[in-house]
Design a protein around this motif. Structure first.
Motif: not given
Length: 444
Positions: A330-337
């Motif tokens: 979840g953390v990584c997908s937020f920053f990827f977006g």
């Protein structure tokens, strides 16, 4: 008596061969799923597809996967794991080749549905069979390693997309996808039926023969079977046919709720992100070939994610590893977006792949452990099938949001939120099953 001897077998060549045979099925499944993701940008350009139509090409396969998981799981508890595994591999192989012959959008949708049905049926059956043979102390590691073949399959798909599709067109990807049909013959030669399944069906002599054969192969001294059979081995605990209602009886009700929610969240986020990943990177302004390069790098990051999860599941346990990997996804997908450059896009994309696919490895380990033999494939199939509902919704959901002019940021906020919620569900409702026999966990 029979199960005790099965559990006491030393880990050896048989276990690794079974891992390789089931893992190849996993690899081909993943390769097919990855190929359609890489084909979509070119197909959309050639057929003038809208984002909504692109989303349905991804979603229709998930509808097939949901039905395939439920029906194949039910069938595997009735006619055997090996037969259903073979049938589903053959089904998706032939249907993948038919995708290359698709003459319009509607015909491709039909063939993708059949492909999805075969894929969805094969996965829970394969993991059930592997979990019923893997030794208790290393079962988690074996199942996560099985799931790691999914990362290899995506890597194969990325290489095909990078090396072959630009030169030969999108149809070559589907022709390559027919290769698993030949793999069926390998299954027949090297995959035995589950000893635990045979026992539940009263086929005690067949189960004994397999155990004796394995003891010989693994260099164990073969002794006559002595002593009384347990209640499980006599069939007194498994006389009734597997039924859906059993998933909602005590003590499986809470486990079923936890698994269904976890599967829904992880499938929704995975297919929403990865089915669209090449297209999303392309929309960020990178050329098609450059998009393939970036996604290839992100795909490579999946493999260490699996291996890290394989190490942790037998050290800190399934529940904590799964919850941790979901939270970090979840953390990584937020920053990827919200990445503002190619470098940050690559870094967060690689980390997102690392944690997301590691979580997949753990959930495939965790799911079959929660149910007794008589409903193990059924329970795994229904959990995966319910999860596929999330997969049906996600690609179309992303397509509709993009069509409405919504950017990557808000789309990935949704995925990040889902990851965090299911992480909390697993932590709150899950039980630990590390280094316990399947019978001890399920209460058989």
């Amino acid at each position: 008596m029979i199960l005790e001897r099965l559990e006491n077998l030393p880990t050896g060549r048989f276990h690794y061969k079974l891992l390789a045979v089931t893992g190849l099925g996993w690899l081909f499944d993943s390769m097919d799923t990855g190929l359609i993701a890489f084909v979509l940008p070119m197909l959309a350009k050639e057929w003038n597809l809208t984002p909504g139509q692109m989303g349905w090409i991804g979603s229709i396969g998930l509808i097939g996967m949901a039905l395939g998981a439920i029906l194949a799981g039910t069938l595997a508890d009735r006619i055997g794991r090996r037969k259903v595994f073979t049938i589903t591999v053959l089904m998706y192989s032939i249907a993948t080749g038919m995708c290359a012959l698709a003459w319009n959008y509607e015909s491709l949708l039909f063939f993708r549905f059949i492909v999805g049905f075969g894929l969805g049926g094969e996965l829970p059956v394969a993991v059930t069979l592997m979990s019923e043979y893997a030794p208790s102390k290393l079962r988690g590691r074996f199942i996560v390693l099985l799931e790691s073949f999914w990362g290899v399959g995506w890597l194969c798909a990325a290489c095909i997309a990078f090396l072959l599709i630009p030169q030969f067109g999108w149809k070559i990807a589907f022709w390559i996808g027919t290769i698993p049909a030949l793999y069926v013959f390998l299954i027949r030669l090297h995959m035995p039926e589950s000893v635990r399944y045979l026992i539940t069906k009263g086929r005690i002599e067949e189960a004994k023969e397999i155990v004796v054969s394995l003891e010989k192969k693994l260099g164990v001294e073969v002794k006559p079977f002595e002593g009384k059979l347990t209640a499980v081995e006599l069939g007194t605990e498994t006389a009734e046919k597997p039924s859906f209602s059993a998933l909602w009886s005590e003590p499986y009700r809470v486990r079923t709720v936890m698994l269904w929610l976890a599967w829904f969240g992880i499938v929704f986020s995975y297919y929403g992100i990865f089915m669209w990943l090449p297209s999303l990177v392309f929309q960020q302004g990178f050329a098609v070939v450059k998009s393939f390069e970036y996604v290839l790098i992100m795909t490579i990051a999946q493999l260490p994610g699996y291996y890290a999860a394989a190490w942790l599941v037998d050290i800190i346990g399934r529940r904590y590893t799964l919850s941790l990997f979901l939270l970090m996804s979840g953390v990584c997908s937020f920053f990827f977006g919200h990445a503002g450059s190619a470098q940050t896009l690559l870094i967060w994309g690689a980390l997102m792949s690392f944690f997301n696919l590691g979580a997949w490895g753990v959930i495939y380990t965790y799911t079959p452990e929660q149910y007794p033999t008589k409903i193990r494939a059924l329970g795994s199939g229904w959990a995966a099938g319910f999860g596929r509902i999330g997969g049906m919704i996600a690609p179309a959901f992303v397509g509709s949001m993009l069509a409405a002019g919504v950017g990557m940021g808000p789309v990935f906020v949704v995925f990040a939120s889902v990851f965090v919620i299911v992480s909390a569900v697993v932590l709150g409702l899950g039980i630990e099953s590390r280094q316990k026999s399947l019978e001890a966990i399920s209460g058989e």
